[in-house]
Enzyme design. Structure first.
Site, PDB file in Angstrom:
ATOM      1  N   HIS A 269      25.377 -28.919  65.972  1.00  0.00           N
ATOM      2  CA  HIS A 269      23.958 -29.098  65.690  1.00  0.00           C
ATOM      3  C   HIS A 269      23.567 -30.573  65.487  1.00  0.00           C
ATOM      4  O   HIS A 269      22.425 -30.839  65.067  1.00  0.00           O
ATOM      5  CB  HIS A 269      23.576 -28.279  64.437  1.00  0.00           C
ATOM      6  CG  HIS A 269      24.236 -28.810  63.172  1.00  0.00           C
ATOM      7  ND1 HIS A 269      23.496 -29.143  62.067  1.00  0.00           N
ATOM      8  CD2 HIS A 269      25.507 -29.097  62.839  1.00  0.00           C
ATOM      9  CE1 HIS A 269      24.270 -29.580  61.098  1.00  0.00           C
ATOM     10  NE2 HIS A 269      25.492 -29.555  61.535  1.00  0.00           N
TER      11      HIS A 269
ATOM     12  N   ASP B 186      30.801 -33.471  55.639  1.00  0.00           N
ATOM     13  CA  ASP B 186      31.685 -32.396  55.156  1.00  0.00           C
ATOM     14  C   ASP B 186      32.950 -32.303  56.009  1.00  0.00           C
ATOM     15  O   ASP B 186      33.952 -31.736  55.582  1.00  0.00           O
ATOM     16  CB  ASP B 186      30.958 -31.043  55.096  1.00  0.00           C
ATOM     17  CG  ASP B 186      30.229 -30.677  56.373  1.00  0.00           C
ATOM     18  OD1 ASP B 186      29.717 -31.588  57.063  1.00  0.00           O
ATOM     19  OD2 ASP B 186      30.155 -29.481  56.690  1.00  0.00           O
TER      20      ASP B 186
ATOM     21  N   HIS C  35      32.910 -33.563  64.955  1.00  0.00           N
ATOM     22  CA  HIS C  35      31.570 -33.675  64.346  1.00  0.00           C
ATOM     23  C   HIS C  35      31.638 -34.650  63.178  1.00  0.00           C
ATOM     24  O   HIS C  35      32.568 -34.590  62.380  1.00  0.00           O
ATOM     25  CB  HIS C  35      31.155 -32.275  63.891  1.00  0.00           C
ATOM     26  CG  HIS C  35      29.822 -32.190  63.229  1.00  0.00           C
ATOM     27  ND1 HIS C  35      28.753 -32.978  63.564  1.00  0.00           N
ATOM     28  CD2 HIS C  35      29.374 -31.351  62.253  1.00  0.00           C
ATOM     29  CE1 HIS C  35      27.710 -32.639  62.819  1.00  0.00           C
ATOM     30  NE2 HIS C  35      28.060 -31.667  62.017  1.00  0.00           N
TER      31      HIS C  35
ATOM     32  N   GLU D   9      29.321 -35.118  60.662  1.00  0.00           N
ATOM     33  CA  GLU D   9      28.698 -34.820  59.367  1.00  0.00           C
ATOM     34  C   GLU D   9      29.773 -34.889  58.277  1.00  0.00           C
ATOM     35  O   GLU D   9      30.922 -34.497  58.479  1.00  0.00           O
ATOM     36  CB  GLU D   9      27.999 -33.450  59.383  1.00  0.00           C
ATOM     37  CG  GLU D   9      27.112 -33.288  58.159  1.00  0.00           C
ATOM     38  CD  GLU D   9      26.094 -32.154  58.262  1.00  0.00           C
ATOM     39  OE1 GLU D   9      26.111 -31.378  59.233  1.00  0.00           O
ATOM     40  OE2 GLU D   9      25.260 -32.059  57.335  1.00  0.00           O
TER      41      GLU D   9
END
Ligand code: FEO
Length: 396
Positions: free
Chosen positions: A145, A82, A78, A80
């Site tokens: 997501h 973070d 993923h 994103e």
């Protein structure tokens, strides 16, 4: 560093962020962690990295097991930030490592960090990567997501690494579900689901069904935030299925409101009395005192949500604007929505809130209830009766 072993040759090398209290607007009272996993066999793979501010800590943790130039593979589940903002540094140090991501993951990495990520190799569902005796299998999970999201499954050790799915914002010295308070763990898992994954409930159900159909044995679920599920991995899968399908929805009403000079507060209390009088559980949450993060968690198990606002400048109170913007984006399913409010002259708050809810496709209970200036005793009786009617909707 305390070495955390999931299985022989599989280690947690992530970091615990004890201090974070605001995760892009999500209030994280118990902190969080960014989990990364190192899998050592004939080849060595790193699954995910951590938030950039903690990159040195990640490097230290990896160095407990190997030097970075010995990394063969980096898996990006993923993009994103973070989980990926350490990647540019790690990729430079791990100069011999191949990097794998989904097709959308590669596109996003290039857009986030530049052309150096043109070298990323893409994988799709069913692709495998042999490390020696251990094998990684990839399972795309678009919109769980982000479009790039992907699960990695470690076949021989039966460990599913689904990145954000099944995670929790929970800082802890324990890394496993049997090392923390179960009530705290499930509370944070529910808060995480409510605030991050609610919009994708149908996709989550489909993805879980897909995993079940693949008959993948799962000994552990190792998400990218919080605690690793090893005592009973099915507990969180079943909890997600229940939340996604509305199985945990109760005959329960949540009243979310704000107030200027107390009129909407009086209305909310009278409505709540009417609801409770019918034997239905009700909870009042005053905004400007309750964060949106907690409100949406309370709503997960509610059948009816009532939203109340005074009128300010012909519109809803600003805290209601924030709440409705957030909740209409999250689009929780299986709810009925009712509205009430007070005004001095022209009104506008209730009208505006109903319009927002309808535009979002919410099922709105008509009529709403709206009162001028300060409610009289008779008007409070009408609020009580409104509450009784709402209770019947919640019971239906
Ligand atoms: Fe934990 Fe979608 O990042």
């Amino acid at each position: 560093m305390v070495k955390v072993t999931l299985k022989d040759g599989v280690h947690w090398v992530g970091v615990v962020d004890w201090n974070i209290r605001d995760f892009h607007g999500y209030i994280t009272r118990r902190g969080s962690s960014y989990n990364a996993y190192l899998i050592s066999d004939e080849k060595i793979a790193l699954v995910d990295t951590v938030k950039g501010a903690f990159c040195n800590e990640l490097i230290e943790h990896i160095s407990e097991f190997t030097s970075l130039d010995k990394l063969d593979y980096i898996i990006v589940n993923h993009v994103e930030m973070d989980h990926s903002s350490s990647l540019p540094t790690i990729a430079k140090l791990a100069k011999n490592a191949k990097i794998f991501a989904s097709v959308r993951g590669k596109e996003e990495l290039i857009k986030h960090y530049g052309a150096e990520f043109e070298r990323v190799e893409t994988v799709k569902s069913g692709d495998t990567l042999k490390l020696g005796k251990k094998t990684l299998t990839f399972l795309e999970a678009p919109m769980l997501h982000w479009p790039d999201s992907m699960f990695t499954y470690l076949v021989e050790d039966k460990i599913l690494m689904p990145n954000d799915a099944f995670g929790q914002h929970l800082a802890s010295s324990g890394r496993f579900d049997d090392e923390v308070d179960e009530n705290v763990l499930m509370d944070e898992a529910a808060t995480y689901y409510a605030n991050i994954l609610t919009p994708f409930a149908p996709l989550i159900v489909k993805k879980i069904q897909e995993v079940v159909a693949m008959k993948l044995p799962i000994d552990m679920i190792a998400p990218s935030h919080g605690i690793i599920w090893r005592k009973d991995p099915m507990k969180i899968i079943n909890a997600y299925l229940d939340w996604c399908t509305g199985k945990t929805v109760k005959h329960r009403v949540v009243i979310v409101f704000d107030t200027m000079w107390g009129s909407t507060d009086k209305m909310a209390r009278a409505i709540a009395d009417g609801i409770a009088n019918e034997g239905v559980e009700v909870k009042l949450l005053k905004l400007r005192g309750t964060d949106n993060t907690d409100v949406v968690t309370e709503i997960v198990n509610a059948k009816v949500v009532l939203v109340g606002s005074p009128t300010l400048n012909n519109g809803m109170f600003p805290s209601l604007g924030s709440f409705l913007t957030y909740i209409t984006g999250l689009k929780p399913r299986n709810k009925l929505w009712g509205f009430f409010g007070s005004y001095g002259w022209g009104g506008g708050a209730v009208r505006g809130m109903v319009r927002m809810a309808q535009e979002a496709g919410f099922e709105v209970i008509e009529p709403s209830i709206e009162l001028k200036w300060v409610p009289t005793a008779d008007e409070l009786k009408k609020c009580f009766a409104f509450g009784q009617q709402i209770a019947q909707k919640a019971k239906a």
